[in-house]
Design a protein around this motif. Structure first.
Motif, PDB file in Angstrom:
ATOM      1  N   LYS A  57       0.744  -1.147  -0.004  1.00 40.42           N
ATOM      2  CA  LYS A  57       0.041   0.060  -0.146  1.00 40.42           C
ATOM      3  C   LYS A  57       0.727   1.166   0.073  1.00 40.42           C
ATOM      4  CE  LYS A  57      -4.095  -2.088   2.220  1.00 40.42           C
ATOM      5  NZ  LYS A  57      -4.816  -2.283   3.459  1.00 40.42           N
ATOM      6  N   ASN A  58       1.919   1.255   0.900  1.00 35.09           N
ATOM      7  CA  ASN A  58       2.870   2.491   0.847  1.00 35.09           C
ATOM      8  C   ASN A  58       3.432   2.766  -0.645  1.00 35.09           C
ATOM      9  OD1 ASN A  58       2.221   2.578   3.504  1.00 35.09           O
ATOM     10  ND2 ASN A  58       4.278   1.712   4.117  1.00 35.09           N
ATOM     11  N   ALA A  59       3.855   1.556  -1.270  1.00 36.20           N
ATOM     12  CA  ALA A  59       4.268   1.719  -2.657  1.00 36.20           C
ATOM     13  C   ALA A  59       3.309   2.336  -3.513  1.00 36.20           C
ATOM     14  CB  ALA A  59       4.929   0.658  -3.321  1.00 36.20           C
ATOM     15  N   SER A  60       2.070   1.677  -3.557  1.00 31.96           N
ATOM     16  CA  SER A  60       1.100   2.161  -4.661  1.00 31.96           C
ATOM     17  C   SER A  60       0.630   3.494  -4.300  1.00 31.96           C
ATOM     18  CB  SER A  60       0.037   1.163  -4.582  1.00 31.96           C
ATOM     19  OG  SER A  60      -0.535   1.071  -3.371  1.00 31.96           O
ATOM     20  N   SER A  61       0.609   4.018  -3.019  1.00 30.08           N
ATOM     21  CA  SER A  61       0.166   5.254  -2.629  1.00 30.08           C
ATOM     22  C   SER A  61       1.082   6.551  -2.930  1.00 30.08           C
ATOM     23  CB  SER A  61      -0.356   5.301  -1.281  1.00 30.08           C
ATOM     24  OG  SER A  61       0.619   4.991  -0.232  1.00 30.08           O
ATOM     25  N   SER A  62       2.313   5.819  -3.144  1.00 30.73           N
ATOM     26  CA  SER A  62       3.402   7.064  -3.436  1.00 30.73           C
ATOM     27  C   SER A  62       3.370   7.460  -4.647  1.00 30.73           C
ATOM     28  CB  SER A  62       4.716   6.199  -3.227  1.00 30.73           C
ATOM     29  OG  SER A  62       5.792   7.204  -3.579  1.00 30.73           O
ATOM     30  N   PRO A  63       3.601   8.764  -4.874  1.00 27.72           N
ATOM     31  CA  PRO A  63       3.577   9.289  -6.204  1.00 27.72           C
ATOM     32  C   PRO A  63       4.617   8.808  -7.350  1.00 27.72           C
ATOM     33  CG  PRO A  63       3.631  10.962  -4.738  1.00 27.72           C
ATOM     34  CD  PRO A  63       3.827   9.880  -3.808  1.00 27.72           C
ATOM     35  N   ASN A  64       5.586   8.140  -6.689  1.00 29.08           N
ATOM     36  CA  ASN A  64       6.666   7.482  -7.670  1.00 29.08           C
ATOM     37  C   ASN A  64       6.714   5.943  -7.334  1.00 29.08           C
ATOM     38  OD1 ASN A  64       8.103   7.231  -4.986  1.00 29.08           O
ATOM     39  ND2 ASN A  64       8.978   9.242  -5.526  1.00 29.08           N
ATOM     40  N   LEU A  65       5.609   5.618  -6.864  1.00 26.44           N
ATOM     41  CA  LEU A  65       5.319   4.104  -6.838  1.00 26.44           C
ATOM     42  C   LEU A  65       6.733   3.183  -6.221  1.00 26.44           C
ATOM     43  CD1 LEU A  65       3.658   3.241 -10.379  1.00 26.44           C
ATOM     44  CD2 LEU A  65       2.607   3.806  -7.999  1.00 26.44           C
ATOM     45  N   PHE A  66       7.044   3.865  -5.137  1.00 29.58           N
ATOM     46  CA  PHE A  66       8.294   3.198  -4.178  1.00 29.58           C
ATOM     47  C   PHE A  66       8.130   3.482  -3.013  1.00 29.58           C
ATOM     48  CE2 PHE A  66      12.315   4.654  -2.295  1.00 29.58           C
ATOM     49  CZ  PHE A  66      13.000   3.395  -2.489  1.00 29.58           C
ATOM     50  N   ALA A  82      10.598  -1.948  -2.208  1.00 33.68           N
ATOM     51  CA  ALA A  82       9.470  -2.183  -3.270  1.00 33.68           C
ATOM     52  C   ALA A  82       9.668  -1.076  -4.332  1.00 33.68           C
ATOM     53  CB  ALA A  82       8.357  -2.512  -2.944  1.00 33.68           C
ATOM     54  N   LEU A  83       9.621  -1.411  -5.731  1.00 34.31           N
ATOM     55  CA  LEU A  83       9.530  -0.334  -6.790  1.00 34.31           C
ATOM     56  C   LEU A  83       8.642  -0.823  -7.833  1.00 34.31           C
ATOM     57  CD1 LEU A  83      10.483   2.044  -8.023  1.00 34.31           C
ATOM     58  CD2 LEU A  83      12.387   0.890  -9.018  1.00 34.31           C
ATOM     59  N   CYS A  84       7.788  -0.297  -8.200  1.00 31.46           N
ATOM     60  CA  CYS A  84       6.907  -0.523  -9.407  1.00 31.46           C
ATOM     61  C   CYS A  84       7.407   0.241 -10.460  1.00 31.46           C
ATOM     62  CB  CYS A  84       5.446  -0.344  -9.103  1.00 31.46           C
ATOM     63  SG  CYS A  84       4.693  -1.338  -7.707  1.00 31.46           S
ATOM     64  N   ARG A  85       7.121  -0.283 -11.651  1.00 33.72           N
ATOM     65  CA  ARG A  85       7.447   0.488 -12.911  1.00 33.72           C
ATOM     66  C   ARG A  85       6.688   1.761 -13.196  1.00 33.72           C
ATOM     67  NH1 ARG A  85       7.501  -2.644 -18.567  1.00 33.72           N
ATOM     68  NH2 ARG A  85       5.666  -1.390 -19.131  1.00 33.72           N
ATOM     69  N   GLY A  86       7.281   2.972 -13.529  1.00 41.75           N
ATOM     70  CA  GLY A  86       6.651   4.237 -13.455  1.00 41.75           C
ATOM     71  C   GLY A  86       5.490   4.440 -14.334  1.00 41.75           C
ATOM     72  N   ALA A 200      13.728   3.599 -18.920  1.00 45.57           N
ATOM     73  CA  ALA A 200      14.816   3.588 -17.886  1.00 45.57           C
ATOM     74  C   ALA A 200      14.210   3.944 -16.498  1.00 45.57           C
ATOM     75  CB  ALA A 200      16.130   4.573 -18.356  1.00 45.57           C
ATOM     76  N   GLN A 201      14.749   3.479 -15.660  1.00 41.66           N
ATOM     77  CA  GLN A 201      14.205   3.744 -14.190  1.00 41.66           C
ATOM     78  C   GLN A 201      15.368   3.685 -13.246  1.00 41.66           C
ATOM     79  OE1 GLN A 201      10.578   1.629 -13.238  1.00 41.66           O
ATOM     80  NE2 GLN A 201       9.980   3.354 -11.578  1.00 41.66           N
ATOM     81  N   CYS A 202      15.156   4.363 -12.454  1.00 45.61           N
ATOM     82  CA  CYS A 202      16.193   4.148 -10.861  1.00 45.61           C
ATOM     83  C   CYS A 202      15.077   4.222  -9.891  1.00 45.61           C
ATOM     84  CB  CYS A 202      17.218   5.233 -10.873  1.00 45.61           C
ATOM     85  SG  CYS A 202      18.366   5.025 -12.035  1.00 45.61           S
ATOM     86  N   THR A 203      15.506   4.010  -8.584  1.00 43.14           N
ATOM     87  CA  THR A 203      14.534   4.060  -7.302  1.00 43.14           C
ATOM     88  C   THR A 203      14.577   5.527  -7.226  1.00 43.14           C
ATOM     89  OG1 THR A 203      16.618   3.749  -6.228  1.00 43.14           O
ATOM     90  CG2 THR A 203      14.945   1.778  -6.342  1.00 43.14           C
ATOM     91  N   PRO A 204      13.568   6.242  -6.924  1.00 45.10           N
ATOM     92  CA  PRO A 204      13.476   7.697  -6.608  1.00 45.10           C
ATOM     93  C   PRO A 204      14.309   8.249  -5.556  1.00 45.10           C
ATOM     94  CG  PRO A 204      11.448   6.685  -6.658  1.00 45.10           C
ATOM     95  CD  PRO A 204      12.537   5.500  -6.578  1.00 45.10           C
ATOM     96  N   ASP A 205      14.940   7.557  -4.622  1.00 38.23           N
ATOM     97  CA  ASP A 205      15.769   7.761  -3.486  1.00 38.23           C
ATOM     98  C   ASP A 205      17.201   8.205  -3.888  1.00 38.23           C
ATOM     99  OD1 ASP A 205      16.321   5.097  -3.869  1.00 38.23           O
ATOM    100  OD2 ASP A 205      16.533   4.973  -1.871  1.00 38.23           O
ATOM    101  N   MET A 206      17.347   7.703  -5.245  1.00 37.33           N
ATOM    102  CA  MET A 206      18.940   8.016  -5.985  1.00 37.33           C
ATOM    103  C   MET A 206      19.216   9.418  -6.203  1.00 37.33           C
ATOM    104  SD  MET A 206      19.246   4.045  -7.805  1.00 37.33           S
ATOM    105  CE  MET A 206      20.969   4.656  -8.156  1.00 37.33           C
ATOM    106  N   ALA A 207      20.334   9.810  -5.956  1.00 43.13           N
ATOM    107  CA  ALA A 207      20.918  11.250  -6.436  1.00 43.13           C
ATOM    108  C   ALA A 207      20.920  10.933  -7.953  1.00 43.13           C
ATOM    109  CB  ALA A 207      22.083  11.476  -5.922  1.00 43.13           C
TER     110      ALA A 207
END
Length: 683
Positions: A57-66, A82-86, A200-207
């Protein structure tokens, strides 16, 4: 010991369906670490169940699905990501992560560390704190569609490279999501599948820099294995990319790249469709196709080399020996391309009226350049090396082999070569507007270059460099990019010239070091000038300096304010930080020039001259930034400042950096046509 599993080819087809996995549907792949286990109904298992109840639920409710989570205390603490595709919906994200938790426990029974991948999501939980690291930790899966493309392989590979690099930089700079999609047309090269699509995708917490590094690492890891193939993807927990010849993602592409330039290439033979996993970084065995290629390619190469040597020997017997001739390589393509460039001395004498003084275009340390006209009224520039020039046959041969294989609208075209009697002649296409510096820095002529012309010149140089670095069948480092080495045709289309200092890199080579630094002060990157380390990022630095020169109309090596700014980079940075950058833009341009476009070019120029090479963008990224009005640019840091040599003005240098001494090359004024080759060292 961690065990790594790759699913069968048939199961991989399920990855192409962008819906949440149904019950019982296997994941694309998983990594199970059996070195540390937990027991049934233990505290560790209870903590996993707590995460299973909250993380989807936390991943799906996040704006970046993470989402990340931590539950429990040592020794039963559990970390999860957990990371879902954008482009996945929130509902699908919830279902996918929930299923991933169940699958991880079933496929990695009682393992404290498990990773599972579905197409729309990825999940890992562990008793180790992997959340503090942006590394994939070796948990990477790579898959390729072994069906060959119908377009020429080298054209297709270049298009894929440009698309993947562009989407990678977009993802890295997309601060809210670290996600990007894109498409690139193939034009007439493939009418059945005229486009390729990338993600292409990275986890949103990456610089941004970490995202870029992660994506570049997995792209480089699989570039060879994906050559000429219709599709491929690399899945990592922290970063992933994928390309296909059909749109596999939801929604419109965030990036749209232009079609590739026309080129000739042999079409590969079609192969039966089959989705085959490549070796993973986690330690999976190589597939059969890779082993076959590893065995057969060296044999084929040896046979071709033997045939080429025999052809050379036959031609040597059947042709009269000249006093000076080119030593051919053993590659049949090189033989054909070089032989087609050999011109008779009598032809060039007639074309230049026996090198008459009236046809002289200019003179440099290498010798004199003459204008000539070949039969058929083709205008040429003939570079005649003087007897005193230190340019030798071997150096000429190196440049000849290199330039003969480069074909791009933004690279100067080599027409021919002549090595007869005591003459050493290189023949290039004639550039009526000579070199960029002869107009840009001339107060009486600079007004000929309005902003539209300058912006097209910047774009053309960028595309030419991208071709050298990433898109051609060779990987070339120019090492001497500057305004005097950019020629302009009758329509002010830029052509990069002078490959005398250029170096050829292997496809997997990223940098090299020399103890003999050669180039031009003011354009040299700091790592090259001080340590002799050069790479494609060295050229990017030179390009950044060149952009700033084009926008401001000022040479980089001139001091404008002895108290504050000793060079162009210092001057630009000073005005950039003060918000007065408009004050140093070239006043010869009309007041109606688009200021926002100029500011963007200054911004890109500053990013290209960053002190750390890793902070400079790739040229494929630069071309995207120049063409896109939606990609946001990261703020530049203070650029690297190269110390100007006292009294020098755009002078070539030869230095021994480890000994701390430098020596300026004495030379005559550069040729207005600027088709010189500067002194180089043999490759």
């Amino acid at each position: 010991m961690a065990s790594h599993h790759l699913v069968p080819a048939a199961a991989l087809l399920l990855a192409f369906i962008l819906t949440a996995p149904s019950a019982g549907q296997p994941p694309i792949g998983q990594f199970c670490d059996s070195s540390a286990n937990f027991t049934a109904n233990s505290t560790y298992q209870a903590n996993i169940r707590l995460l299973n109840a909250t993380l989807p639920k936390n991943a799906s409710s996040s704006p970046n699905l993470f989402a990340t989570g931590t539950v429990g205390t040592l020794p039963d603490i559990v970390y999860a990501l957990a990371l879902c595709r954008g482009d996945t919906s929130a509902a699908n994200c919830t279902r996918c992560v929930t299923t991933a938790f169940q699958d991880a426990q079933q496929r990695c029974p009682y393992n404290r560390d498990a990773t599972v991948f579905y197409d729309p999501c990825a999940l890992r939980f562990s008793n180790q704190n992997f959340l503090s690291s942006t590394d994939d930790g070796g948990n990477v899966l790579a898959y390729v569609n072994v069906q060959n493309v119908s377009a020429p392989a080298k054209v297709f590979d270049a298009a894929v490279g440009a698309l993947i690099n562009a989407t990678a930089v977009y993802a890295a700079t997309n601060s809210s999501r670290r996600f990007a999609t894109g498409e690139k047309g193939l034009g007439n090269f493939d009418k059945t599948n005229p486009k390729i699509y990338g993600l292409a995708q990275c986890t949103p917490d990456m610089a941004p820099a970490d995202c870029r590094t992660c994506l570049q690492g997995i792209i480089a890891m699989t570039a060879k294995g994906f050559s000429g193939k219709k599709g491929g993807q690399v899945r990592g927990l922290r970063c992933s990319y994928r390309y296909e010849q059909y749109q596999f993602f939801n929604g419109p592409s965030l990036l749209q790249l232009p079609e590739p330039s026309p080129a000739l290439a042999p079409s590969p033979s079609p192969a039966p469709a089959n989705m085959t996993p490549l070796p993973s970084r986690g330690g999976s065995k190589s597939n059969g196709a890779a082993r076959i290629l590893a065995i057969t390619l060296p044999i084929v190469a040896a046979i071709l080399a033997s045939i080429a040597i025999c052809l050379c020997l036959r031609r040597k017997k059947s042709k009269p020996v000249r006093k000076a001739s080119v030593s051919y390589p053993t590659n049949p393509e090189d033989i054909e391309s070089i032989e087609s460039l050999i011109l008779d001395l009598s032809t060039l004498r007639a074309a230049t009226n026996n090198f008459d003084e009236s046809n002289k275009l200019g003179e440099g340390g290498f010798g004199i350049v003459y204008k000539g006209i070949l039969p058929g009224d083709e205008e040429i520039a003939v570079k005649r090396l003087s007897q005193s020039s230190r340019q030798g046959i071997e150096e000429l041969k190196n440049e000849l082999v290199l330039v003969a294989k480069l074909q791009h609208k933004n690279l100067v075209r080599l027409v021919g070569v002549c090595l007869e009697e005591h003459e050493k002649l290189l023949v290039y296409e004639y550039m009526p507007n000579k070199s960029l510096d002869t107009i840009l820095f001339d107060p009486d002529r600079s007004s000929q270059l309005d902003w539209g012309s300058r912006f097209r010149i910047v774009n053309g140089i960028a595309r030419g460099l991208q071709y050298l670095h990433e898109d051609s069948q060779l990987k070339i480092i120019h090492r001497d990019l500057k305004a005097s080495n950019v020629l302009l045709d009758s329509e002010f289309i830029p052509k990069i010239s002078d490959f005398g200092l250029a170096r050829l890199f292997d496809s997997d080579q990223s940098k090299d070091v020399t103890n003999r630094v050669v180039g031009t002060y003011g354009y040299m990157s700091p790592e090259y000038a001080m340590r002799g380390a050069y790479s494609i990022k060295s050229d990017v630095f030179s390009f950044g300096v060149l952009i700033l020169e084009i926008v401001t109309g000022r040479r980089n090596s001139v001091s404008y304010d002895s108290e504050q700014s000793v060079d162009l980079l210092s001057l630009v940075w000073e005005h950039w930080t003060m918000g007065t950058i408009v004050e140093i833009m070239d006043s010869s341009m009309t007041s109606h020039s688009p200021g926002d476009q100029m500011l963007k070019c200054i911004h890109i120029g500053l990013l290209c001259v960053q002190e750390n090479p890793a902070d400079r963008p790739l040229m494929s990224v630069v071309t995207v930034l120049l063409s896109s009005s939606t990609v946001s640019l990261q703020a530049p840091s203070r650029p690297a400042f190269c110390i100007e040599k006292s009294g020098a003005n755009d002078s070539d240098i030869h230095t021994e950096p480890y000994r701390g001494n430098s020596e300026s090359t004495s030379r005559s004024p550069m040729s207005p046509n600027e088709v010189s080759i500067t002194e180089l060292e043999p490759r």
